[in-house]
Design an enzyme around this catalytic site. Structure first.
Site, PDB file in Angstrom:
ATOM      1  N   ARG A  92       0.843  -1.211   0.000  1.00  0.00           N
ATOM      2  CA  ARG A  92       0.000   0.000   0.000  1.00  0.00           C
ATOM      3  C   ARG A  92       0.877   1.260   0.000  1.00  0.00           C
ATOM      4  O   ARG A  92       1.196   1.817   1.047  1.00  0.00           O
ATOM      5  CB  ARG A  92      -0.934  -0.015   1.217  1.00  0.00           C
ATOM      6  CG  ARG A  92      -2.031  -1.071   1.117  1.00  0.00           C
ATOM      7  CD  ARG A  92      -2.806  -1.193   2.411  1.00  0.00           C
ATOM      8  NE  ARG A  92      -1.978  -1.710   3.489  1.00  0.00           N
ATOM      9  CZ  ARG A  92      -2.388  -1.839   4.760  1.00  0.00           C
ATOM     10  NH1 ARG A  92      -3.611  -1.484   5.094  1.00  0.00           N
ATOM     11  NH2 ARG A  92      -1.587  -2.321   5.673  1.00  0.00           N
ATOM     12  N   TYR A 128       0.271 -20.615  10.568  1.00  0.00           N
ATOM     13  CA  TYR A 128       0.939 -19.362  10.966  1.00  0.00           C
ATOM     14  C   TYR A 128       2.102 -19.681  11.909  1.00  0.00           C
ATOM     15  O   TYR A 128       3.211 -19.174  11.732  1.00  0.00           O
ATOM     16  CB  TYR A 128      -0.050 -18.392  11.637  1.00  0.00           C
ATOM     17  CG  TYR A 128       0.648 -17.132  12.111  1.00  0.00           C
ATOM     18  CD1 TYR A 128       1.103 -16.179  11.198  1.00  0.00           C
ATOM     19  CD2 TYR A 128       0.894 -16.917  13.474  1.00  0.00           C
ATOM     20  CE1 TYR A 128       1.783 -15.041  11.623  1.00  0.00           C
ATOM     21  CE2 TYR A 128       1.574 -15.769  13.906  1.00  0.00           C
ATOM     22  CZ  TYR A 128       2.017 -14.841  12.972  1.00  0.00           C
ATOM     23  OH  TYR A 128       2.703 -13.721  13.394  1.00  0.00           O
TER      24      TYR A 128
HETATM   25  P1  NDP Z   1       0.073  -5.230  10.471  1.00  0.00           P
HETATM   26  O1  NDP Z   1      -1.011  -5.967   9.777  1.00  0.00           O
HETATM   27  O2  NDP Z   1      -0.280  -3.968  11.186  1.00  0.00           O
HETATM   28  O3  NDP Z   1       1.282  -4.935   9.477  1.00  0.00           O
HETATM   29  C1  NDP Z   1       1.718  -5.911   8.561  1.00  0.00           C
HETATM   30  C2  NDP Z   1       2.585  -5.243   7.518  1.00  0.00           C
HETATM   31  O4  NDP Z   1       3.051  -6.250   6.615  1.00  0.00           O
HETATM   32  C3  NDP Z   1       1.822  -4.218   6.716  1.00  0.00           C
HETATM   33  O5  NDP Z   1       2.629  -3.072   6.558  1.00  0.00           O
HETATM   34  C4  NDP Z   1       1.609  -4.897   5.376  1.00  0.00           C
HETATM   35  O6  NDP Z   1       1.661  -3.937   4.325  1.00  0.00           O
HETATM   36  C5  NDP Z   1       2.842  -5.796   5.302  1.00  0.00           C
HETATM   37  N1  NDP Z   1       2.669  -6.891   4.374  1.00  0.00           N
HETATM   38  C6  NDP Z   1       1.829  -7.955   4.475  1.00  0.00           C
HETATM   39  N2  NDP Z   1       1.933  -8.718   3.386  1.00  0.00           N
HETATM   40  C7  NDP Z   1       2.862  -8.141   2.586  1.00  0.00           C
HETATM   41  C8  NDP Z   1       3.401  -8.453   1.315  1.00  0.00           C
HETATM   42  N3  NDP Z   1       3.013  -9.551   0.623  1.00  0.00           N
HETATM   43  N4  NDP Z   1       4.337  -7.629   0.781  1.00  0.00           N
HETATM   44  C9  NDP Z   1       4.739  -6.531   1.456  1.00  0.00           C
HETATM   45  N5  NDP Z   1       4.271  -6.178   2.657  1.00  0.00           N
HETATM   46  C10 NDP Z   1       3.334  -6.981   3.208  1.00  0.00           C
HETATM   47  O7  NDP Z   1       0.693  -6.290  11.502  1.00  0.00           O
HETATM   48  P2  NDP Z   1       1.960  -6.234  12.482  1.00  0.00           P
HETATM   49  O8  NDP Z   1       2.618  -4.928  12.472  1.00  0.00           O
HETATM   50  O9  NDP Z   1       1.490  -6.788  13.759  1.00  0.00           O
HETATM   51  O10 NDP Z   1       2.877  -7.334  11.785  1.00  0.00           O
HETATM   52  C11 NDP Z   1       4.248  -7.130  11.496  1.00  0.00           C
HETATM   53  C12 NDP Z   1       5.007  -8.420  11.751  1.00  0.00           C
HETATM   54  O11 NDP Z   1       4.932  -8.725  13.140  1.00  0.00           O
HETATM   55  C13 NDP Z   1       4.450  -9.645  11.028  1.00  0.00           C
HETATM   56  O12 NDP Z   1       5.535 -10.405  10.546  1.00  0.00           O
HETATM   57  C14 NDP Z   1       3.709 -10.394  12.129  1.00  0.00           C
HETATM   58  O13 NDP Z   1       3.642 -11.770  11.860  1.00  0.00           O
HETATM   59  C15 NDP Z   1       4.597 -10.094  13.307  1.00  0.00           C
HETATM   60  N6  NDP Z   1       4.026 -10.262  14.629  1.00  0.00           N
HETATM   61  C16 NDP Z   1       2.880  -9.597  15.001  1.00  0.00           C
HETATM   62  C17 NDP Z   1       2.371  -9.765  16.270  1.00  0.00           C
HETATM   63  C18 NDP Z   1       1.091  -9.138  16.714  1.00  0.00           C
HETATM   64  O14 NDP Z   1       0.510  -9.572  17.731  1.00  0.00           O
HETATM   65  N7  NDP Z   1       0.599  -8.107  16.045  1.00  0.00           N
HETATM   66  C19 NDP Z   1       3.071 -10.593  17.258  1.00  0.00           C
HETATM   67  C20 NDP Z   1       4.232 -11.268  16.757  1.00  0.00           C
HETATM   68  C21 NDP Z   1       4.704 -11.072  15.506  1.00  0.00           C
HETATM   69  P3  NDP Z   1       0.721  -3.916   3.026  1.00  0.00           P
HETATM   70  O15 NDP Z   1      -0.587  -4.572   3.384  1.00  0.00           O
HETATM   71  O16 NDP Z   1       0.594  -2.455   2.709  1.00  0.00           O
HETATM   72  O17 NDP Z   1       1.503  -4.661   2.001  1.00  0.00           O
HETATM   73  C1  8X3 Z   2       1.337 -12.890  16.466  1.00  0.00           C
HETATM   74  C2  8X3 Z   2       1.081 -13.287  17.877  1.00  0.00           C
HETATM   75  O1  8X3 Z   2       0.065 -15.098  19.336  1.00  0.00           O
HETATM   76  O2  8X3 Z   2      -1.343 -14.109  17.618  1.00  0.00           O
HETATM   77  O3  8X3 Z   2       2.439 -13.539  15.952  1.00  0.00           O
HETATM   78  O4  8X3 Z   2       0.402 -15.636  17.039  1.00  0.00           O
HETATM   79  S1  8X3 Z   2       0.005 -14.592  17.942  1.00  0.00           S
END
Ligand code: NDP
Ligand code: 8X3
Length: 256
Positions: free
Chosen positions: A39, A156
């Site tokens: 995005r 996941y």
């Molecule tokens: P968000 O959904 O807020 O952010 C995810 C980001 O990943 C967005 O900027 C999205 O951008 C980008 N993204 C997803 N798919 C693609 C793609 N194919 N190409 C490029 N960019 C992509 O979630 P989080 O900030 O929470 O997630 C960030 C990371 O943290 C992830 O790897 C997630 O697994 C990990 N994580 C999150 C946790 C949580 O509880 N939230 C806990 C542990 C880990 P766009 O859609 O614009 O492409």
């Molecule tokens: C994101 C945290 O616990 O939802 O990685 O898998 S959890």
């Protein structure tokens, strides 16, 4: 403490959540930022809202799961942006929360293509430059889900277990170089993560964080910044962080 002033930092998934928080932390510390996500308009908003006018940004509209797009994006970076010092492999997502034998195969493919293959593509196309310049740091965003599999988390959790193994393997393969590798593995962080997991069902997503105080994206960005700013002989291999209200992937203290 190492400075990131004028260092080139590539953050994937910078349009939201943890990635956007990283962009702010590194911008405030004077880094030069390559922000990548699908995005583009969200990246542009982030830059417009930035109160640090002196920060240099390079925006990449990029789907990390598209191998040729990643190769082309990295190989065609303008010379002023091509020497990436820090790669934050943050782009990732979960889709669905279903029993494995009832899961949606398209959801699985999206998670595997993004969380594993996307991270691998970025690593493969960026790290050789780090090796030849003898400087660099790769930070992979894993998860508590890579340490503990929870019911219905199956694929996941599998992708995040893979991220953990890949981080360990990359550290081994870079032994003998000065390149550092860290895995930052959060528990519950309130971002768009759950809304994406539940395909836009925001009521269901809100319930994930109901009655708990989750981590904020800024909490995670601070830890990433800490890893990157240690003295150059220090490698933080793995950080697991979770809210005080969480004790494991499944043990959460809810007050309502
Ligand atoms: P968000 O959904 O807020 O952010 C995810 C980001 O990943 C967005 O900027 C999205 O951008 C980008 N993204 C997803 N798919 C693609 C793609 N194919 N190409 C490029 N960019 C992509 O979630 P989080 O900030 O929470 O997630 C960030 C990371 O943290 C992830 O790897 C997630 O697994 C990990 N994580 C999150 C946790 C949580 O509880 N939230 C806990 C542990 C880990 P766009 O859609 O614009 O492409
Ligand atoms: C994101 C945290 O616990 O939802 O990685 O898998 S959890």
């Amino acid at each position: 403490m190492l400075s990131v002033q004028n260092q080139i930092v590539l953050i994937t998934g910078a349009s939201s959540g943890i990635g956007a928080a990283c962009a702010k932390v590194f911008a405030n510390a004077g880094a030069k930022l390559i922000l990548a996500a699908r995005r583009l308009e969200r990246l542009q908003e982030l830059v417009e809202l930035s109160d640090t006018t002196s920060v240099q940004y390079h925006l990449l509209q990029l789907d990390v799961s598209d191998r040729s797009a990643v190769e082309s994006a990295i190989s065609t970076l303008p010379p002023a942006w091509s020497d990436i010092d820090i790669l934050i492999n943050n782009a990732g997502l979960s889709r669905g929360l279903d029993k494995l034998h009832e899961g949606d195969i398209q959801d699985w493919e999206e998670m595997i293509d993004t969380n594993i293959k996307g991270l691998l593509y970025l690593t493969r196309y960026v790290v050789p430059g780090m090796v030849s310049r003898a400087r660099g740091h790769v930070v992979n965003i894993g998860s508590i889900a890579g340490h503990q599999t929870y019911p219905n988390g199956n694929v996941y959790c599998g992708t995040k277990a893979a991220v953990r193994a890949i981080s360990e393997g990359l550290k081994q393969d870079l032994l003998g170089t000065p390149i550092r590798v860290s895995s930052v593995d959060p528990g519950m962080v309130e971002t768009e993560f759950s809304e994406v997991r539940f395909h836009g069902d925001s009521d269901r997503a809100k319930k994930v964080y109901q009655g708990v105080t989750p981590l904020t994206p800024d909490d995670v960005a601070d830890v990433i910044f800490f890893c990157v700013t240690r003295p150059s002989h220090v490698n933080i291999n793995e950080v697991v962080l979770m809210p005080v209200d969480q004790a494991s992937a499944t043990l959460v203290n809810r007050r309502t």
